[in-house]
Design a protein around this motif. Sequence first.
Motif, mmCIF file in Angstrom:
data_model
loop_
_atom_site.group_PDB
_atom_site.id
_atom_site.type_symbol
_atom_site.label_atom_id
_atom_site.label_comp_id
_atom_site.label_asym_id
_atom_site.label_seq_id
_atom_site.Cartn_x
_atom_site.Cartn_y
_atom_site.Cartn_z
ATOM 1 N N SER A 168 -2.964 4.810 -9.016
ATOM 2 C CA SER A 168 -1.849 5.133 -8.130
ATOM 3 C C SER A 168 -2.149 6.370 -7.293
ATOM 4 O O SER A 168 -1.834 6.427 -6.095
ATOM 5 C CB SER A 168 -0.583 5.345 -8.956
ATOM 6 O OG SER A 168 0.485 5.782 -8.146
ATOM 7 N N TRP A 186 -2.262 6.432 -3.163
ATOM 8 C CA TRP A 186 -1.466 7.308 -2.307
ATOM 9 C C TRP A 186 -2.347 8.325 -1.573
ATOM 10 O O TRP A 186 -1.967 8.810 -0.500
ATOM 11 C CB TRP A 186 -0.409 8.021 -3.144
ATOM 12 C CG TRP A 186 0.744 7.137 -3.477
ATOM 13 C CD1 TRP A 186 0.956 6.470 -4.646
ATOM 14 C CD2 TRP A 186 1.832 6.801 -2.617
ATOM 15 N NE1 TRP A 186 2.116 5.738 -4.570
ATOM 16 C CE2 TRP A 186 2.674 5.927 -3.329
ATOM 17 C CE3 TRP A 186 2.180 7.154 -1.317
ATOM 18 C CZ2 TRP A 186 3.837 5.403 -2.789
ATOM 19 C CZ3 TRP A 186 3.340 6.629 -0.771
ATOM 20 C CH2 TRP A 186 4.151 5.765 -1.501
ATOM 21 N N ALA A 221 4.850 9.980 -4.589
ATOM 22 C CA ALA A 221 4.024 9.127 -5.439
ATOM 23 C C ALA A 221 4.591 9.028 -6.857
ATOM 24 O O ALA A 221 4.591 7.943 -7.456
ATOM 25 C CB ALA A 221 2.592 9.667 -5.479
ATOM 26 N N TRP A 258 7.855 6.866 -6.816
ATOM 27 C CA TRP A 258 7.509 5.448 -6.619
ATOM 28 C C TRP A 258 7.012 4.808 -7.908
ATOM 29 O O TRP A 258 7.335 3.658 -8.200
ATOM 30 C CB TRP A 258 6.451 5.340 -5.531
ATOM 31 C CG TRP A 258 5.890 3.952 -5.366
ATOM 32 C CD1 TRP A 258 6.430 2.926 -4.647
ATOM 33 C CD2 TRP A 258 4.681 3.445 -5.938
ATOM 34 N NE1 TRP A 258 5.624 1.800 -4.741
ATOM 35 C CE2 TRP A 258 4.547 2.095 -5.532
ATOM 36 C CE3 TRP A 258 3.700 3.985 -6.769
ATOM 37 C CZ2 TRP A 258 3.476 1.297 -5.912
ATOM 38 C CZ3 TRP A 258 2.626 3.199 -7.153
ATOM 39 C CH2 TRP A 258 2.524 1.872 -6.723
#
Length: 360
Positions: free
Chosen positions: A152, A156, A190, A193
Amino acid sequence: MTTTTAPPAGVQPAPDSRKPRKRGKRSPGEGRMAAMLLSPTILVLALVIVYPLLSAVHQSLFRAESGLDADGFVSDLESFVGLANYADLFVGESGRRFLNAFANTTFFTVTTVFLETVLGLCLALAMNRAFRGRSFLRASILVPWAVPTAVSGLLWRWIFQSEGIANNILGSEILWTAEGNASKVAVIIAEVWKTAPFIGLLVLAGMQIIPGEVYEAAKIDGAGWWRQLGSITLPLVKPTLLVAVLFRMLDALRMFDLPFVLIGPGKESVETLSMLAWDESNQLRYGSASAFAVMLFLYVAIVAIVFVKVLGADVTGAKELKLMSKRAARKSRLAAAELNASQTPSSAEQTDQKKAEATR
């Protein structure tokens, strides 16, 4: 006329072997069995939690210093300094970095958990309604939570590049992965999310156990959607929401991998306590690194105690079990009272029995 026979003198009636055992009383065999079944778990917890914690506390009382060994060569020696490593957390360069990391950790925790709670609650309310495609929505919400944090962070980081998607959409050239407030915003976006679905799914599980008759009765009484949300949904889902927020806060306080991968190490604007402890250990300053880790542990422990003791977060489910046992005991008492009332003769019947005995 009926007669009763008493037992002979000196003979005691045999005790009733079917007398129920008092609640909470356990036989020695049950206690040994419980200890034997729990011993593997206790051993694992002692190896992975207790021993590292005690080692960190012990290491924080020492400091590596250069000196001469017995042969006259220069070497790094571990010297006992007591609480000097903890005192250095509030003075000098080490104190400045510690206070900055402490402020960043607190800021990220409060901001991300608040946004995740609001967004997770909205997701839970949306998933709790009956509509076409609800199953697909629930499955798709799991995707951010299932993605590893390192992946992740790389995703991002690609989005927040100087020529990435974020700047193309905004029509600007913001340096998201450099020092400054933009890097903090990037980490918050981030993190929210990725972890907002966690709170949403837990809150949805709490909403699923609310009886539908409660909402139907509220609709009959004229309560609108907002009134139902404030008077029914939020109060009944509060225990689950508190546990979800507690878990997320404990996780956010230990934030390390996402800002490390997304922004990078050594950035003052996003350096957290976990990153600071890692940097100190990477510089072979294990005493100060252990002091940072111990302070972080105390910070997390204080937050957990406040949530459990003050706000009443039922992590273990003990309150729910106690409430269920009280309800069961109340029902059994009511059932016993109704049974006694049905078996006890009425006052008229008692009067007729007395008249019959008098005529005899």
